[in-house]
Design an enzyme around this catalytic site. Sequence first.
Site, PDB file in Angstrom:
ATOM      1  N   GLU A 170     -30.341 -17.575  -4.910  1.00 44.14           N
ATOM      2  CA  GLU A 170     -30.604 -18.977  -4.595  1.00 44.14           C
ATOM      3  C   GLU A 170     -31.257 -19.113  -3.216  1.00 44.14           C
ATOM      4  O   GLU A 170     -32.206 -19.886  -3.047  1.00 44.14           O
ATOM      5  CB  GLU A 170     -29.303 -19.796  -4.633  1.00 44.14           C
ATOM      6  CG  GLU A 170     -28.648 -19.842  -5.999  1.00 44.14           C
ATOM      7  CD  GLU A 170     -27.644 -18.710  -6.238  1.00 44.14           C
ATOM      8  OE1 GLU A 170     -26.840 -18.851  -7.172  1.00 44.14           O
ATOM      9  OE2 GLU A 170     -27.670 -17.700  -5.505  1.00 44.14           O
ATOM     10  N   HIS A 225     -29.154 -13.686  -1.290  1.00 41.30           N
ATOM     11  CA  HIS A 225     -28.734 -14.098  -2.630  1.00 41.30           C
ATOM     12  C   HIS A 225     -29.925 -14.751  -3.331  1.00 41.30           C
ATOM     13  O   HIS A 225     -30.841 -15.267  -2.688  1.00 41.30           O
ATOM     14  CB  HIS A 225     -27.583 -15.087  -2.552  1.00 41.30           C
ATOM     15  CG  HIS A 225     -26.298 -14.482  -2.092  1.00 41.30           C
ATOM     16  ND1 HIS A 225     -25.090 -15.098  -2.298  1.00 41.30           N
ATOM     17  CD2 HIS A 225     -26.017 -13.322  -1.453  1.00 41.30           C
ATOM     18  CE1 HIS A 225     -24.112 -14.357  -1.800  1.00 41.30           C
ATOM     19  NE2 HIS A 225     -24.663 -13.265  -1.266  1.00 41.30           N
ATOM     20  N   CYS A 266     -22.277 -19.418  -4.786  1.00 39.56           N
ATOM     21  CA  CYS A 266     -21.226 -19.186  -3.804  1.00 39.56           C
ATOM     22  C   CYS A 266     -21.305 -20.290  -2.739  1.00 39.56           C
ATOM     23  O   CYS A 266     -22.283 -21.054  -2.706  1.00 39.56           O
ATOM     24  CB  CYS A 266     -21.395 -17.804  -3.168  1.00 39.56           C
ATOM     25  SG  CYS A 266     -22.795 -17.695  -2.028  1.00 39.56           S
ATOM     26  N   CYS A 293     -24.661 -20.293  -0.787  1.00 32.38           N
ATOM     27  CA  CYS A 293     -25.798 -20.765  -1.579  1.00 32.38           C
ATOM     28  C   CYS A 293     -25.679 -22.246  -1.884  1.00 32.38           C
ATOM     29  O   CYS A 293     -26.679 -22.971  -1.846  1.00 32.38           O
ATOM     30  CB  CYS A 293     -25.914 -19.945  -2.864  1.00 32.38           C
ATOM     31  SG  CYS A 293     -26.368 -18.226  -2.539  1.00 32.38           S
TER      32      CYS A 293
END
Length: 165
Positions: free
Chosen positions: A64, A62, A92, A95
């Site tokens: 991040e 992801h 999420c 993250c």
Amino acid sequence: MKGGRDEEARSMNEFLALALEEARAGIENDDGGPFGAVVVRDGVVISKAHNEVLKRNDPTAHAEILAIREASSILGRYDLSTCEIYSTSQPCPMCFAAIFWARIRRLVYGTTREDVAGIGFDDSLIYQVIRGEAEAEEMEMVNVDRDRCIEVLEEWERRPGRRVY
């Protein structure tokens, strides 16, 4: 005082604009979703990334996470408490946990988790499982041999000079 807040808001918008550029790069390359993130320290961009889940075949890739990994590598430490992170969307749970463990003190984000659920990135079940309101239907969770695993925790706890992060 008002000028300072206006300047801070402008800076936040500029850094979020960089995260949006990253998100668009991810869309353009079909790397894994419309998400971008930027890590900033003292007004300087340290790292930026977009989701690369599909590109890397890595469900943890992801924006991040990738931005935090790069910032940690560049700064030579896991503690990013002097940094802030800008994300195009509310992170999420994975993250958010990475942001928490990196000790980042400020998270600035654009869209909410409800917004992204509307386009197919729905992580509401994860929140329900964390709160104990649901079970992970797609995953069997089995707790075994706790006593032997506790021994490892105790061994670490007895270790002189242990470092908690």
